[in-house]
Design a protein around this motif. Sequence first.
Motif, PDB file in Angstrom:
ATOM      1  N   VAL A 118      37.880  41.623 105.459  1.00 57.07           N
ATOM      2  CA  VAL A 118      37.488  42.016 106.812  1.00 57.07           C
ATOM      3  C   VAL A 118      36.021  41.665 107.058  1.00 57.07           C
ATOM      4  O   VAL A 118      35.235  41.492 106.135  1.00 57.07           O
ATOM      5  CB  VAL A 118      37.706  43.530 107.029  1.00 57.07           C
ATOM      6  CG1 VAL A 118      39.182  43.878 106.937  1.00 57.07           C
ATOM      7  CG2 VAL A 118      36.892  44.344 106.007  1.00 57.07           C
ATOM      8  N   ASP A 119      35.683  41.572 108.354  1.00 55.64           N
ATOM      9  CA  ASP A 119      34.299  41.337 108.742  1.00 55.64           C
ATOM     10  C   ASP A 119      33.590  42.671 108.901  1.00 55.64           C
ATOM     11  O   ASP A 119      34.138  43.741 108.575  1.00 55.64           O
ATOM     12  CB  ASP A 119      34.222  40.496 110.007  1.00 55.64           C
ATOM     13  CG  ASP A 119      34.920  41.161 111.193  1.00 55.64           C
ATOM     14  OD1 ASP A 119      35.167  42.384 111.141  1.00 55.64           O
ATOM     15  OD2 ASP A 119      35.205  40.459 112.176  1.00 55.64           O
ATOM     16  N   ALA A 120      32.368  42.654 109.454  1.00 55.48           N
ATOM     17  CA  ALA A 120      31.581  43.871 109.591  1.00 55.48           C
ATOM     18  C   ALA A 120      32.253  44.896 110.497  1.00 55.48           C
ATOM     19  O   ALA A 120      32.036  46.103 110.354  1.00 55.48           O
ATOM     20  CB  ALA A 120      30.191  43.534 110.127  1.00 55.48           C
ATOM     21  N   GLY A 121      33.091  44.424 111.438  1.00 57.57           N
ATOM     22  CA  GLY A 121      33.783  45.346 112.330  1.00 57.57           C
ATOM     23  C   GLY A 121      35.122  45.799 111.818  1.00 57.57           C
ATOM     24  O   GLY A 121      35.850  46.493 112.527  1.00 57.57           O
ATOM     25  N   GLY A 122      35.495  45.383 110.601  1.00 60.32           N
ATOM     26  CA  GLY A 122      36.773  45.772 110.027  1.00 60.32           C
ATOM     27  C   GLY A 122      37.919  44.891 110.457  1.00 60.32           C
ATOM     28  O   GLY A 122      39.087  45.201 110.187  1.00 60.32           O
ATOM     29  N   ASN A 123      37.609  43.759 111.115  1.00 60.26           N
ATOM     30  CA  ASN A 123      38.667  42.846 111.567  1.00 60.26           C
ATOM     31  C   ASN A 123      39.022  41.851 110.474  1.00 60.26           C
ATOM     32  O   ASN A 123      38.144  41.385 109.735  1.00 60.26           O
ATOM     33  CB  ASN A 123      38.191  42.090 112.808  1.00 60.26           C
ATOM     34  CG  ASN A 123      37.799  43.032 113.929  1.00 60.26           C
ATOM     35  OD1 ASN A 123      38.561  43.920 114.303  1.00 60.26           O
ATOM     36  ND2 ASN A 123      36.595  42.833 114.479  1.00 60.26           N
TER      37      ASN A 123
END
Length: 407
Positions: A249-254
């Motif tokens: 995931v990325d920093a936004g949890g995506n």
Amino acid sequence: MRLSTNWMFQQSLGTMLNQQSALAAAQNQVSSGKRINVASDDPAGAGRMVSLDHIIAANTQYTANIDAANTRLNTSQSTLNSVNDLYNSARDLTLQALNGSLSDSDRQAIAVQLGQMRDQLLQMANTTDATGQALFAGTSNTSAPFVKNADGSVSYTGNESQPHASIGSGLTVPVGESGSSLFMGLPPGNGQFVASAGAANTGTLVVGSNEVSDPAAYAAGIATNGGYTLTFDGAGNWTATDASGNPAVDAGGNPLTGTYAPGGSISFNGLTVNLSGTPQAGDTVGIQSGGSQDVFTTFNNMISALQSGGSSPQMVNVLNRQLESLDQAQAGVSRAEVDIGGRTNALTAQRAAYQDLNVTYKSTLSDTRDVDVYSAISQLSIQSAALQASQQVFAQVKSMSLFNYIK
């Protein structure tokens, strides 16, 4: 008052003995050139002399330590210069091997040259100083800290410490390096992560240069995901999984997904990986942080890749990764050279300071201990004349007796 003949004799004899003692002291000063020959000549001055002698002796020893340290550091600097040149030559040969027009025999010849360089590097890593102590063994007493094993790998038998030389009261300077930091525990890849094509890839995907574009985002992403595996489908789309095989995931949890175009790059979570070629369905690229690799393994990996034959994407990927590791090794050598240069400058400055101080101390010692020759010679003449006068007076006095008037 009654003056006896015996009293006059004793007075004259005492005067002559005192003058002879003074004359002997003056003669000693003239012959030795020193005002203080024994502590009783000047107790306070003798104390200063002892203190100055100790300071000068200490400075002389520190200067000798500096000279020995300079010799050792200069030998280290010269050796590391040679190592750096060897790395440059190895890099040039490896880049040459990436030329697709070379034949298998050409690459085999390059592999032989790299093998010779690896053995030469092992010899350089075991360089000793003038006393037979290894330069890159830390504080270990071993004379050969790097040992080649039967399987071609190299082991380090030194330690992680740095030897120091005392160059002043409470002042020391490192005079050696740990071979582990120079040749063994080297960060792979770009120094922060390694991006490598999967060994089972069937496409022509080649991983090129890579970098950390945003250190904070990269650190946060690695902390969350541990590492990444990029998996491609047949249409150029990719998805990323973390070190546990779950969707990264990325920093936004995506979830991390994207599309790759041949010759482009993939960027996420503060890192960028440049790619070329076309991946087939199921091809992967692994991105791992941490770990280490010794430079001898780097050479062995390059040699093995060239000996495998052909110019396949797998060989190109291996050589690209080993070139990155070689760059890390070269960067470590360059840092050590800069560090040694700084220490050498510090030693030179300290030695110059001791030279200046010794001039001052020796001048003070001379003023305290040595005699003014002209004054001493003059004093010697005065004492000699006084003694002669006393002797002549005594010769007259001894004849002044009542019996001289009776006869």
